[in-house]
Scaffold this active site. Structure first.
Site, PDB file in Angstrom:
ATOM      1  N   HIS A 160       0.847  -1.192   0.000  1.00  0.00           N
ATOM      2  CA  HIS A 160       0.000   0.000   0.000  1.00  0.00           C
ATOM      3  C   HIS A 160       0.877   1.234   0.000  1.00  0.00           C
ATOM      4  O   HIS A 160       1.852   1.325   0.760  1.00  0.00           O
ATOM      5  CB  HIS A 160      -0.919   0.024   1.216  1.00  0.00           C
ATOM      6  N   SER A 161       0.539   2.202  -0.854  1.00  0.00           N
ATOM      7  CA  SER A 161       1.240   3.482  -0.937  1.00  0.00           C
ATOM      8  C   SER A 161       2.726   3.241  -1.226  1.00  0.00           C
ATOM      9  O   SER A 161       3.060   2.593  -2.213  1.00  0.00           O
ATOM     10  CB  SER A 161       1.005   4.280   0.355  1.00  0.00           C
ATOM     11  N   MET A 162       3.632   3.732  -0.390  1.00  0.00           N
ATOM     12  CA  MET A 162       5.054   3.489  -0.603  1.00  0.00           C
ATOM     13  C   MET A 162       5.340   2.007  -0.767  1.00  0.00           C
ATOM     14  O   MET A 162       6.212   1.595  -1.551  1.00  0.00           O
ATOM     15  CB  MET A 162       5.878   4.049   0.553  1.00  0.00           C
ATOM     16  N   SER A 176       3.678  -0.166  -2.279  1.00  0.00           N
ATOM     17  CA  SER A 176       3.415  -0.618  -3.643  1.00  0.00           C
ATOM     18  C   SER A 176       4.654  -0.471  -4.514  1.00  0.00           C
ATOM     19  O   SER A 176       5.023  -1.377  -5.263  1.00  0.00           O
ATOM     20  CB  SER A 176       2.256   0.184  -4.249  1.00  0.00           C
ATOM     21  N   SER A 211      -1.713  -0.910  -4.111  1.00  0.00           N
ATOM     22  CA  SER A 211      -2.829  -0.131  -3.574  1.00  0.00           C
ATOM     23  C   SER A 211      -2.364   1.278  -3.239  1.00  0.00           C
ATOM     24  O   SER A 211      -1.264   1.477  -2.704  1.00  0.00           O
ATOM     25  CB  SER A 211      -3.351  -0.824  -2.304  1.00  0.00           C
TER      26      SER A 211
END
Length: 258
Positions: A95-97, A99, A124
């Site tokens: 998720h976020s970083m 990803s 994500s």
């Protein structure tokens, strides 16, 4: 050379038992996040799926270690850990970083002798890796950095209002923001594995076009699903996200991909 069990104990957390006869889901936390964020997901998928959550340096029980400020260097470290400590097929979820970091780790593994171990990548809350935004949150003062964190995750406001807690997490936040905001995609081979993208309709960090840009990162299958919410939509949409991951895990494990 470090003992594989020592590396595993340092970098990976397994919160629930699983039989281990299917793909292992490796979870990559967001900027400022820790392995424990994925405890509920591990519980929801147990015992059918073995879930391993990465613990980056500089947080929780690794708080005494320096935070890594280079995503490429951190991906190199994680690739070494997974290569030496985890057997069998892998699916990555970030998720976020996380990803971007999961993507870079998948690239490295695919380029190695066991490249077909990566069955799929689920990302994500992050734009495609080759897209560019000029971001300088990591250069703000502490108050400015906290303001950005709260903007993306209002649930963190009460916690970060405590000066002692804010001071404790600030090195981790600043280090992670430095890593993700200075990241530059390096040209090279596209992924062979399928990529599944989870995004939110009101995420200020990812436009619809930026989410679709992940299609350019793979020669494999591509899927995009949009949820209601902001950057941390998955907190409120936990059941739906878990169902999406279970669906992707089943699809990635089909023998059609050789």
């Amino acid at each position: 050379m470090a003992d594989p069990q020592d590396l595993r104990d340092l970098w990976l957390r397994q919160y629930h038992p699983a039989p281990g006869d299917g793909p292992t889901l490796v979870c990559f936390p967001y900027a400022g996040g820790a392995a424990s964020y994925y405890h509920p997901l591990s519980e929801a998928l147990s015992p059918g799926v073995r879930v391993l959550s990465l613990q980056y340096p500089g947080r929780q029980d690794r708080r005494g270690e320096p935070v890594r400020t280079d995503l490429h260097a951190l991906a190199d470290e994680i690739t070494g850990v997974l290569s030496s400590c985890v057997e069998g097929p892998l699916v990555f979820f970030g998720h976020s970083m996380g990803s971007t970091l999961a993507y870079e780790t998948a690239r490295r593994l695919e380029a190695g002798p066991d490249g077909d171990r990566v069955l799929g990548l689920v990302v994500s809350g992050r734009r495609g890796p080759a897209t560019v935004r000029h971001e300088t949150v990591h250069l703000r003062d502490d108050a400015g950095l906290i303001e950005e964190v709260v903007r993306l995750d209002r649930a963190s406001a009460a916690l970060l209002a405590d000066p002692d807690i804010a001071a404790m997490v600030m090195p981790t936040l600043r280090g992670d923001y430095t890593a993700v905001e200075t990241y530059a995609h390096r040209p090279g081979a596209r992924l062979r594995c399928p990529v599944s993208v989870l995004t939110a309709d009101a995420d200020p960090q990812v436009t619809a076009a930026e989410a679709r840009a992940w299609a350019d990162a793979t020669d494999g299958a591509f899927r995009l699903r949009t949820f209601t919410g902001g950057h941390f939509y998955l907190n409120a949409q936990r059941d739906a996200v878990t169902a999406a991951l279970a669906e992707d895990l089943a699809a990635f494990a089909l023998p059609a991909r050789v």
